[in-house]
Design a protein around this motif. Structure first.
Motif, PDB file in Angstrom:
ATOM      1  N   PRO A  46      26.436 -32.171  15.684  1.00 52.40           N
ATOM      2  CA  PRO A  46      27.818 -32.106  16.176  1.00 52.40           C
ATOM      3  C   PRO A  46      28.565 -33.407  15.948  1.00 52.40           C
ATOM      4  CG  PRO A  46      26.281 -32.351  18.003  1.00 52.40           C
ATOM      5  CD  PRO A  46      25.445 -32.098  16.780  1.00 52.40           C
ATOM      6  N   ALA A  47      29.864 -33.298  15.673  1.00 56.63           N
ATOM      7  CA  ALA A  47      30.717 -34.466  15.501  1.00 56.63           C
ATOM      8  C   ALA A  47      31.557 -34.603  16.763  1.00 56.63           C
ATOM      9  CB  ALA A  47      31.608 -34.297  14.281  1.00 56.63           C
ATOM     10  N   PHE A  48      31.197 -35.537  17.601  1.00 57.03           N
ATOM     11  CA  PHE A  48      31.877 -35.638  18.885  1.00 57.03           C
ATOM     12  C   PHE A  48      33.276 -36.231  18.769  1.00 57.03           C
ATOM     13  CE2 PHE A  48      27.379 -35.398  20.105  1.00 57.03           C
ATOM     14  CZ  PHE A  48      27.457 -34.328  20.984  1.00 57.03           C
ATOM     15  N   TYR A  49      33.577 -36.911  17.655  1.00 57.18           N
ATOM     16  CA  TYR A  49      34.949 -37.409  17.470  1.00 57.18           C
ATOM     17  C   TYR A  49      35.935 -36.253  17.366  1.00 57.18           C
ATOM     18  CZ  TYR A  49      34.442 -36.380  12.448  1.00 57.18           C
ATOM     19  OH  TYR A  49      34.241 -35.752  11.241  1.00 57.18           O
ATOM     20  N   ALA A  50      35.427 -35.066  17.005  1.00 58.61           N
ATOM     21  CA  ALA A  50      36.291 -33.885  16.919  1.00 58.61           C
ATOM     22  C   ALA A  50      36.592 -33.285  18.289  1.00 58.61           C
ATOM     23  CB  ALA A  50      35.632 -32.823  16.038  1.00 58.61           C
ATOM     24  N   ARG A  51      35.896 -33.798  19.314  1.00 56.44           N
ATOM     25  CA  ARG A  51      36.070 -33.310  20.683  1.00 56.44           C
ATOM     26  C   ARG A  51      35.972 -31.784  20.776  1.00 56.44           C
ATOM     27  NH1 ARG A  51      40.813 -37.202  23.249  1.00 56.44           N
ATOM     28  NH2 ARG A  51      39.937 -39.184  22.520  1.00 56.44           N
ATOM     29  N   PRO A  52      34.860 -31.208  20.344  1.00 60.75           N
ATOM     30  CA  PRO A  52      34.721 -29.748  20.394  1.00 60.75           C
ATOM     31  C   PRO A  52      34.780 -29.233  21.824  1.00 60.75           C
ATOM     32  CG  PRO A  52      32.595 -30.791  19.999  1.00 60.75           C
ATOM     33  CD  PRO A  52      33.620 -31.871  19.874  1.00 60.75           C
ATOM     34  N   GLU A  53      35.453 -28.122  21.982  1.00 63.42           N
ATOM     35  CA  GLU A  53      35.597 -27.513  23.304  1.00 63.42           C
ATOM     36  C   GLU A  53      34.714 -26.281  23.467  1.00 63.42           C
ATOM     37  OE1 GLU A  53      39.726 -26.747  23.732  1.00 63.42           O
ATOM     38  OE2 GLU A  53      40.281 -28.880  23.893  1.00 63.42           O
ATOM     39  N   SER A  54      34.000 -25.908  22.409  1.00 64.00           N
ATOM     40  CA  SER A  54      33.138 -24.730  22.487  1.00 64.00           C
ATOM     41  C   SER A  54      32.014 -24.839  21.472  1.00 64.00           C
ATOM     42  CB  SER A  54      33.952 -23.460  22.208  1.00 64.00           C
ATOM     43  OG  SER A  54      34.394 -23.446  20.857  1.00 64.00           O
ATOM     44  N   LEU A  55      30.986 -24.036  21.670  1.00 67.93           N
ATOM     45  CA  LEU A  55      29.879 -23.981  20.717  1.00 67.93           C
ATOM     46  C   LEU A  55      30.385 -23.490  19.365  1.00 67.93           C
ATOM     47  CD1 LEU A  55      26.860 -24.222  20.134  1.00 67.93           C
ATOM     48  CD2 LEU A  55      26.574 -21.883  21.006  1.00 67.93           C
ATOM     49  N   ALA A  56      31.328 -22.565  19.383  1.00 70.44           N
ATOM     50  CA  ALA A  56      31.875 -22.020  18.137  1.00 70.44           C
ATOM     51  C   ALA A  56      32.518 -23.116  17.301  1.00 70.44           C
ATOM     52  CB  ALA A  56      32.895 -20.924  18.444  1.00 70.44           C
ATOM     53  N   GLN A  57      33.230 -24.042  17.946  1.00 70.71           N
ATOM     54  CA  GLN A  57      33.857 -25.137  17.212  1.00 70.71           C
ATOM     55  C   GLN A  57      32.811 -26.063  16.606  1.00 70.71           C
ATOM     56  OE1 GLN A  57      36.622 -27.096  19.856  1.00 70.71           O
ATOM     57  NE2 GLN A  57      38.127 -25.440  19.724  1.00 70.71           N
ATOM     58  N   MET A  58      31.718 -26.282  17.322  1.00 75.62           N
ATOM     59  CA  MET A  58      30.643 -27.125  16.804  1.00 75.62           C
ATOM     60  C   MET A  58      29.982 -26.476  15.592  1.00 75.62           C
ATOM     61  SD  MET A  58      29.099 -28.259  20.507  1.00 75.62           S
ATOM     62  CE  MET A  58      27.780 -29.293  19.892  1.00 75.62           C
ATOM     63  N   VAL A  59      29.770 -25.171  15.662  1.00 76.06           N
ATOM     64  CA  VAL A  59      29.199 -24.431  14.540  1.00 76.06           C
ATOM     65  C   VAL A  59      30.130 -24.502  13.337  1.00 76.06           C
ATOM     66  CG1 VAL A  59      28.604 -22.113  13.713  1.00 76.06           C
ATOM     67  CG2 VAL A  59      27.789 -22.884  15.947  1.00 76.06           C
ATOM     68  N   ASP A  60      31.406 -24.262  13.568  1.00 67.93           N
ATOM     69  CA  ASP A  60      32.383 -24.277  12.476  1.00 67.93           C
ATOM     70  C   ASP A  60      32.453 -25.633  11.792  1.00 67.93           C
ATOM     71  OD1 ASP A  60      33.038 -21.639  12.703  1.00 67.93           O
ATOM     72  OD2 ASP A  60      35.125 -21.950  13.282  1.00 67.93           O
ATOM     73  N   HIS A  61      32.423 -26.706  12.579  1.00 68.22           N
ATOM     74  CA  HIS A  61      32.517 -28.034  11.975  1.00 68.22           C
ATOM     75  C   HIS A  61      31.323 -28.303  11.063  1.00 68.22           C
ATOM     76  CE1 HIS A  61      33.740 -32.245  11.626  1.00 68.22           C
ATOM     77  NE2 HIS A  61      32.438 -32.515  11.660  1.00 68.22           N
ATOM     78  N   SER A  62      30.121 -27.974  11.532  1.00 64.83           N
ATOM     79  CA  SER A  62      28.929 -28.194  10.707  1.00 64.83           C
ATOM     80  C   SER A  62      29.001 -27.392   9.417  1.00 64.83           C
ATOM     81  CB  SER A  62      27.666 -27.808  11.494  1.00 64.83           C
ATOM     82  OG  SER A  62      27.418 -28.714  12.545  1.00 64.83           O
ATOM     83  N   LEU A  63      29.443 -26.148   9.504  1.00 64.40           N
ATOM     84  CA  LEU A  63      29.531 -25.314   8.312  1.00 64.40           C
ATOM     85  C   LEU A  63      30.662 -25.768   7.399  1.00 64.40           C
ATOM     86  CD1 LEU A  63      28.855 -21.817   9.895  1.00 64.40           C
ATOM     87  CD2 LEU A  63      27.324 -23.131   8.418  1.00 64.40           C
ATOM     88  N   GLY A  64      31.739 -26.266   7.985  1.00 63.68           N
ATOM     89  CA  GLY A  64      32.823 -26.791   7.163  1.00 63.68           C
ATOM     90  C   GLY A  64      32.357 -27.965   6.324  1.00 63.68           C
ATOM     91  N   ARG A  65      31.528 -28.828   6.910  1.00 64.25           N
ATOM     92  CA  ARG A  65      31.003 -29.965   6.177  1.00 64.25           C
ATOM     93  C   ARG A  65      30.017 -29.525   5.095  1.00 64.25           C
ATOM     94  NH1 ARG A  65      32.028 -33.425   4.806  1.00 64.25           N
ATOM     95  NH2 ARG A  65      30.862 -35.262   5.499  1.00 64.25           N
ATOM     96  N   VAL A  66      29.255 -28.464   5.366  1.00 62.91           N
ATOM     97  CA  VAL A  66      28.350 -27.920   4.348  1.00 62.91           C
ATOM     98  C   VAL A  66      29.151 -27.373   3.169  1.00 62.91           C
ATOM     99  CG1 VAL A  66      26.796 -25.993   3.843  1.00 62.91           C
ATOM    100  CG2 VAL A  66      26.391 -27.432   5.845  1.00 62.91           C
ATOM    101  N   LEU A  67      30.204 -26.637   3.455  1.00 59.10           N
ATOM    102  CA  LEU A  67      31.031 -26.076   2.387  1.00 59.10           C
ATOM    103  C   LEU A  67      31.724 -27.174   1.584  1.00 59.10           C
ATOM    104  CD1 LEU A  67      32.487 -22.965   4.235  1.00 59.10           C
ATOM    105  CD2 LEU A  67      30.825 -22.977   2.366  1.00 59.10           C
ATOM    106  N   ASP A  68      32.008 -28.302   2.226  1.00 57.13           N
ATOM    107  CA  ASP A  68      32.566 -29.446   1.503  1.00 57.13           C
ATOM    108  C   ASP A  68      31.672 -29.841   0.331  1.00 57.13           C
ATOM    109  OD1 ASP A  68      34.782 -29.728   3.107  1.00 57.13           O
ATOM    110  OD2 ASP A  68      33.988 -31.412   4.267  1.00 57.13           O
ATOM    111  N   LEU A  69      30.366 -29.697   0.506  1.00 55.93           N
ATOM    112  CA  LEU A  69      29.409 -30.099  -0.521  1.00 55.93           C
ATOM    113  C   LEU A  69      29.515 -29.232  -1.773  1.00 55.93           C
ATOM    114  CD1 LEU A  69      26.342 -30.693   1.827  1.00 55.93           C
ATOM    115  CD2 LEU A  69      27.809 -32.437   0.783  1.00 55.93           C
ATOM    116  N   PHE A  70      30.170 -28.079  -1.645  1.00 56.84           N
ATOM    117  CA  PHE A  70      30.394 -27.190  -2.786  1.00 56.84           C
ATOM    118  C   PHE A  70      31.844 -27.248  -3.257  1.00 56.84           C
ATOM    119  CE2 PHE A  70      26.746 -25.526  -0.538  1.00 56.84           C
ATOM    120  CZ  PHE A  70      25.875 -25.186  -1.549  1.00 56.84           C
ATOM    121  N   GLY A  71      32.613 -28.166  -2.701  1.00 53.96           N
ATOM    122  CA  GLY A  71      34.025 -28.254  -3.065  1.00 53.96           C
ATOM    123  C   GLY A  71      34.865 -27.148  -2.467  1.00 53.96           C
TER     124      GLY A  71
END
Length: 209
Positions: free
Chosen positions: A151-176
């Motif tokens: 989890p990226a706490f600088y994003a101040r996630p308010e839910s588990l869903a936001q934490m999941v989305d952030h991690s997956l967003g960073r993974v997708l970044d690796l594919f452009g």
């Protein structure tokens, strides 16, 4: 190949929701997804979610059985962006690290590495043994990327869903690929807000901070 394609493996580690949400994001991006679910992952699905197998497979463009080593994605001639294993168990990691795949997830990952495509493993385990660390090193040396869902706490996630989305967003970044779900550092809010955050101007000491 008209549409971009990505292989998605879901193994038996905790965090089945990462694979499910990844499929949803790929559909939103119009990326053709090829899904593999291990037998152990089906147990995790039942324990952690209310999803049924048919509901999950319906999210993918194509579903491949975990024992179907003759599937198209088991061949280097299958053109795609690469592969994500979300989540990646330590057993699956070990198979990939040693090239001793017992099923389609390991074989597809092996193909991804040999074709020099992007392989991302969302390794899910803690604490880590020396064997785990050595396997991660081996995969990294072969060109794979170990990307634990942290989890990226600088994003101040308010839910588990936001934490999941952030991690997956960073993974997708690796594919452009930008799914619009990752909070970028300093793009949406200032990290220094109130309370302890005011200390981030440089007054944190180095012995505990």
């Amino acid at each position: 190949m008209n549409r971009q394609r990505l292989v998605v493996g879901i193994s038996g580690a905790s965090g089945f929701i990462y694979g499910v949400r990844l499929l949803q994001l790929l559909a939103e991006l119009d990326i053709e997804s090829h899904l593999i679910i291990s037998r152990a992952a089906l147990l995790t699905m039942a324990h952690e979610t209310d999803y049924k197998l048919a509901e999950v497979t319906a999210l993918a463009s194509q579903y491949h059985r975990a024992d179907d080593v003759a599937a198209g994605i088991a061949s280097g001639s299958f053109r795609c962006l690469g592969m994500v294993v979300a989540p990646c168990s330590m057993r699956t990691l070990a198979e990939i690290a040693t090239g001793t795949s017992s099923g389609l997830i390991g074989r597809a990952a092996d193909v991804t590495l040999k074709e020099r495509r992007t392989l991302v493993l969302m390794a899910r385990e803690t604490p880590l043994t020396l064997a785990h660390l050595r396997n991660m090193t081996a995969v990294t040396e072969m060109g794979g990327i170990i990307a634990p869902p942290v989890p990226a706490f600088y994003a101040r996630p308010e839910s588990l869903a936001q934490m999941v989305d952030h991690s997956l967003g960073r993974v997708l970044d690796l594919f452009g690929l930008d799914a619009g779900v990752a909070t970028r550092w300093k793009e949406h809010r200032e990290p220094c807000g109130s309370g302890l955050a005011r200390e981030c101007g440089g007054s944190f000491n180095n012995d505990g901070g």
